[in-house]
Write a protein that holds these residues in place. Structure first.
Motif, PDB file in Angstrom:
ATOM      1  N   ALA A 126       6.513  -5.903   4.176  1.00 43.55           N
ATOM      2  CA  ALA A 126       7.262  -6.950   4.884  1.00 43.55           C
ATOM      3  C   ALA A 126       7.317  -8.248   4.095  1.00 43.55           C
ATOM      4  CB  ALA A 126       6.632  -7.196   6.252  1.00 43.55           C
ATOM      5  N   LYS A 127       6.379  -8.459   3.178  1.00 48.30           N
ATOM      6  CA  LYS A 127       6.357  -9.680   2.370  1.00 48.30           C
ATOM      7  C   LYS A 127       7.344  -9.637   1.214  1.00 48.30           C
ATOM      8  CE  LYS A 127       1.440 -10.453   3.317  1.00 48.30           C
ATOM      9  NZ  LYS A 127       0.072 -10.469   2.737  1.00 48.30           N
ATOM     10  N   LEU A 128       7.925  -8.462   0.962  1.00 52.43           N
ATOM     11  CA  LEU A 128       8.777  -8.275  -0.212  1.00 52.43           C
ATOM     12  C   LEU A 128      10.257  -8.283   0.164  1.00 52.43           C
ATOM     13  CD1 LEU A 128       6.708  -5.377  -1.757  1.00 52.43           C
ATOM     14  CD2 LEU A 128       6.798  -7.734  -2.613  1.00 52.43           C
ATOM     15  N   PRO A 129      11.122  -8.797  -0.698  1.00 53.74           N
ATOM     16  CA  PRO A 129      12.565  -8.720  -0.444  1.00 53.74           C
ATOM     17  C   PRO A 129      13.034  -7.269  -0.425  1.00 53.74           C
ATOM     18  CG  PRO A 129      12.074 -10.348  -2.159  1.00 53.74           C
ATOM     19  CD  PRO A 129      10.812  -9.573  -1.926  1.00 53.74           C
ATOM     20  N   GLU A 147       3.466  -0.590  -4.224  1.00 48.35           N
ATOM     21  CA  GLU A 147       2.904  -1.010  -5.512  1.00 48.35           C
ATOM     22  C   GLU A 147       4.009  -1.302  -6.523  1.00 48.35           C
ATOM     23  OE1 GLU A 147      -0.262   0.698  -8.861  1.00 48.35           O
ATOM     24  OE2 GLU A 147      -0.174   1.566  -6.840  1.00 48.35           O
ATOM     25  N   ALA A 148       4.997  -0.419  -6.583  1.00 46.43           N
ATOM     26  CA  ALA A 148       6.098  -0.620  -7.527  1.00 46.43           C
ATOM     27  C   ALA A 148       6.921  -1.853  -7.172  1.00 46.43           C
ATOM     28  CB  ALA A 148       6.980   0.625  -7.560  1.00 46.43           C
ATOM     29  N   ALA A 149       7.175  -2.061  -5.880  1.00 45.80           N
ATOM     30  CA  ALA A 149       7.976  -3.208  -5.453  1.00 45.80           C
ATOM     31  C   ALA A 149       7.234  -4.520  -5.702  1.00 45.80           C
ATOM     32  CB  ALA A 149       8.347  -3.074  -3.983  1.00 45.80           C
ATOM     33  N   GLU A 150       5.919  -4.520  -5.533  1.00 42.76           N
ATOM     34  CA  GLU A 150       5.135  -5.723  -5.847  1.00 42.76           C
ATOM     35  C   GLU A 150       5.231  -6.051  -7.330  1.00 42.76           C
ATOM     36  OE1 GLU A 150       1.835  -5.277  -2.252  1.00 42.76           O
ATOM     37  OE2 GLU A 150       1.454  -4.390  -4.219  1.00 42.76           O
ATOM     38  N   ALA A 151       5.257  -5.017  -8.177  1.00 40.40           N
ATOM     39  CA  ALA A 151       5.411  -5.245  -9.614  1.00 40.40           C
ATOM     40  C   ALA A 151       6.796  -5.814  -9.934  1.00 40.40           C
ATOM     41  CB  ALA A 151       5.179  -3.942 -10.375  1.00 40.40           C
ATOM     42  N   VAL A 152       7.831  -5.299  -9.267  1.00 37.24           N
ATOM     43  CA  VAL A 152       9.185  -5.831  -9.457  1.00 37.24           C
ATOM     44  C   VAL A 152       9.243  -7.293  -9.030  1.00 37.24           C
ATOM     45  CG1 VAL A 152      11.585  -5.677  -8.676  1.00 37.24           C
ATOM     46  CG2 VAL A 152      10.314  -3.587  -9.206  1.00 37.24           C
ATOM     47  N   PHE A 153       8.642  -7.603  -7.888  1.00 38.47           N
ATOM     48  CA  PHE A 153       8.643  -8.982  -7.388  1.00 38.47           C
ATOM     49  C   PHE A 153       7.928  -9.914  -8.361  1.00 38.47           C
ATOM     50  CE2 PHE A 153       6.584 -12.384  -4.921  1.00 38.47           C
ATOM     51  CZ  PHE A 153       7.702 -12.980  -4.365  1.00 38.47           C
ATOM     52  N   ALA A 154       6.781  -9.482  -8.884  1.00 40.46           N
ATOM     53  CA  ALA A 154       6.028 -10.318  -9.824  1.00 40.46           C
ATOM     54  C   ALA A 154       6.820 -10.552 -11.100  1.00 40.46           C
ATOM     55  CB  ALA A 154       4.694  -9.658 -10.147  1.00 40.46           C
ATOM     56  N   ASP A 155       7.483  -9.507 -11.608  1.00 45.71           N
ATOM     57  CA  ASP A 155       8.281  -9.641 -12.827  1.00 45.71           C
ATOM     58  C   ASP A 155       9.444 -10.605 -12.615  1.00 45.71           C
ATOM     59  OD1 ASP A 155       9.204  -8.717 -15.556  1.00 45.71           O
ATOM     60  OD2 ASP A 155      10.900  -8.044 -14.339  1.00 45.71           O
ATOM     61  N   GLU A 156      10.140 -10.468 -11.484  1.00 50.93           N
ATOM     62  CA  GLU A 156      11.271 -11.358 -11.220  1.00 50.93           C
ATOM     63  C   GLU A 156      10.801 -12.797 -11.029  1.00 50.93           C
ATOM     64  OE1 GLU A 156      14.025 -10.169  -8.260  1.00 50.93           O
ATOM     65  OE2 GLU A 156      14.691  -8.410  -9.383  1.00 50.93           O
ATOM     66  N   SER A 157       9.650 -12.970 -10.404  1.00 50.65           N
ATOM     67  CA  SER A 157       9.115 -14.321 -10.204  1.00 50.65           C
ATOM     68  C   SER A 157       8.807 -14.978 -11.547  1.00 50.65           C
ATOM     69  CB  SER A 157       7.856 -14.273  -9.339  1.00 50.65           C
ATOM     70  OG  SER A 157       8.152 -13.795  -8.041  1.00 50.65           O
ATOM     71  N   PRO A 177      11.174  10.182  11.537  1.00 52.56           N
ATOM     72  CA  PRO A 177      10.283   9.357  12.352  1.00 52.56           C
ATOM     73  C   PRO A 177       9.064   8.915  11.540  1.00 52.56           C
ATOM     74  CG  PRO A 177      10.987  11.281  13.581  1.00 52.56           C
ATOM     75  CD  PRO A 177      11.466  11.490  12.170  1.00 52.56           C
ATOM     76  N   GLY A 178       8.752   7.628  11.603  1.00 45.97           N
ATOM     77  CA  GLY A 178       7.608   7.097  10.870  1.00 45.97           C
ATOM     78  C   GLY A 178       7.943   6.532   9.516  1.00 45.97           C
ATOM     79  N   ASP A 179       9.146   6.775   9.000  1.00 44.09           N
ATOM     80  CA  ASP A 179       9.558   6.099   7.771  1.00 44.09           C
ATOM     81  C   ASP A 179       9.580   4.590   8.025  1.00 44.09           C
ATOM     82  OD1 ASP A 179       9.833   8.515   6.496  1.00 44.09           O
ATOM     83  OD2 ASP A 179      12.030   8.519   6.524  1.00 44.09           O
ATOM     84  N   ILE A 180       9.382   3.816   6.970  1.00 42.89           N
ATOM     85  CA  ILE A 180       9.285   2.362   7.139  1.00 42.89           C
ATOM     86  C   ILE A 180      10.647   1.707   6.917  1.00 42.89           C
ATOM     87  CG2 ILE A 180       8.201   0.242   6.303  1.00 42.89           C
ATOM     88  CD1 ILE A 180       5.759   1.897   5.544  1.00 42.89           C
ATOM     89  N   ILE A 181      11.023   0.876   7.872  1.00 42.98           N
ATOM     90  CA  ILE A 181      12.293   0.150   7.834  1.00 42.98           C
ATOM     91  C   ILE A 181      12.017  -1.302   7.462  1.00 42.98           C
ATOM     92  CG2 ILE A 181      14.355  -0.493   9.125  1.00 42.98           C
ATOM     93  CD1 ILE A 181      13.907   2.554   8.836  1.00 42.98           C
ATOM     94  N   ILE A 182      12.680  -1.768   6.403  1.00 44.03           N
ATOM     95  CA  ILE A 182      12.605  -3.175   6.013  1.00 44.03           C
ATOM     96  C   ILE A 182      14.024  -3.737   6.028  1.00 44.03           C
ATOM     97  CG2 ILE A 182      12.020  -4.827   4.194  1.00 44.03           C
ATOM     98  CD1 ILE A 182       9.553  -3.574   5.423  1.00 44.03           C
ATOM     99  N   GLY A 183      14.217  -4.838   6.742  1.00 46.14           N
ATOM    100  CA  GLY A 183      15.525  -5.474   6.798  1.00 46.14           C
ATOM    101  C   GLY A 183      15.414  -6.976   6.604  1.00 46.14           C
ATOM    102  N   ASP A 184      16.305  -7.533   5.794  1.00 51.78           N
ATOM    103  CA  ASP A 184      16.361  -8.982   5.623  1.00 51.78           C
ATOM    104  C   ASP A 184      17.813  -9.390   5.417  1.00 51.78           C
ATOM    105  OD1 ASP A 184      16.959  -8.422   2.925  1.00 51.78           O
ATOM    106  OD2 ASP A 184      14.967  -8.960   2.189  1.00 51.78           O
ATOM    107  N   SER A 185      18.039 -10.557   4.853  1.00 52.39           N
ATOM    108  CA  SER A 185      19.403 -11.074   4.755  1.00 52.39           C
ATOM    109  C   SER A 185      20.300 -10.258   3.826  1.00 52.39           C
ATOM    110  CB  SER A 185      19.377 -12.531   4.279  1.00 52.39           C
ATOM    111  OG  SER A 185      18.723 -12.630   3.022  1.00 52.39           O
ATOM    112  N   ASP A 186      19.730  -9.374   3.022  1.00 55.50           N
ATOM    113  CA  ASP A 186      20.530  -8.508   2.154  1.00 55.50           C
ATOM    114  C   ASP A 186      20.903  -7.186   2.817  1.00 55.50           C
ATOM    115  OD1 ASP A 186      20.747 -10.177  -0.052  1.00 55.50           O
ATOM    116  OD2 ASP A 186      18.872  -9.479  -0.948  1.00 55.50           O
TER     117      ASP A 186
END
Length: 212
Positions: free
Chosen positions: A25-28, A188-198, A164-173
């Protein structure tokens, strides 16, 4: 010859750990989509119906006849607090599958939001009460309530398979769907993408500063 009738799957399915949902939820949504090789991203027409709405939680799947919300009423009796009610509505935009009244009931039951491959209404009021709803369209036209519907089954949502049970993430995109079995690796992979983009964003900003 009697036609067999499909039955709902047990709604008491395993949910992912809350800590894992909170990490995601913390990730775009864009970073999560990148981490999944751009797969798992729902049709871009499905968007938040009020500004700032966000979704993060396990999918409680609902399959309805286009323009009919009987299944959503049934889902509210079975979904657990924190669930996202994910509705395969055939992409129909002619009838709103839910509005303010269902939103109020959902808040009372702890439902974390709705994702509709269909339409919604009462967008402004749903925003005022803080019920996140993502939908393909808004319309004042109300739904039918005749069924049929299926709960807790595999569905296609915005071109993406959802269990059922899959994770849904929704934001402005928009919305991404993360298979529950892969959620830890994706986080883990998405956190790495976020860190690289930051880091890259910081370098670009630094280049704009006077004297550089």
């Amino acid at each position: 010859m009697t036609t067999p009738v499909l039955e709902d799957i047990d709604a008491d399915f395993p949910r992912p750990h809350r800590e894992l949902i909170e990490r995601l939820a913390k990730l775009p949504a864009a970073n999560i989509g990148d981490a999944m090789d751009r797969l798992g991203v729902a049709d871009s027409a499905i968007q938040a119906i009020w500004p700032g709405a966000r979704l993060a939680g396990p999918a409680f799947t609902v399959w309805v006849r286009p323009g009919d919300n009987q299944g959503i009423h049934r889902a509210l009796q079975l979904a657990r607090p924190g669930d996202i009610v994910v509705v395969a509505g055939g992409g129909d935009e002619s009838r709103a599958l839910l509005g303010e009244l269902i939103g109020e009931r959902a808040i009372n039951q702890g439902i974390a939001g709705f994702a509709l491959d269909g339409a919604a209404r009462d967008a402004e009021t749903l925003g005022e009460i803080g019920m996140p709803v993502f939908a393909r369209a808004t319309t004042p036209a109300g739904p039918y309530k005749n069924g049929p519907s299926r709960l807790g089954t595999a569905i296609s949502f915005g071109g993406v398979p959802v269990l059922p049970g899959d994770i849904i993430i929704g934001d402005s995109d928009g919305i991404v769907i993360i298979p529950q079995a892969q959620a830890g690796v994706v986080a883990e992979a998405a956190e790495a993408v976020f860190a690289d983009e930051s880091n890259r964003r910081g370098a670009i900003i630094a280049e704009r500063r006077p004297g550089n």
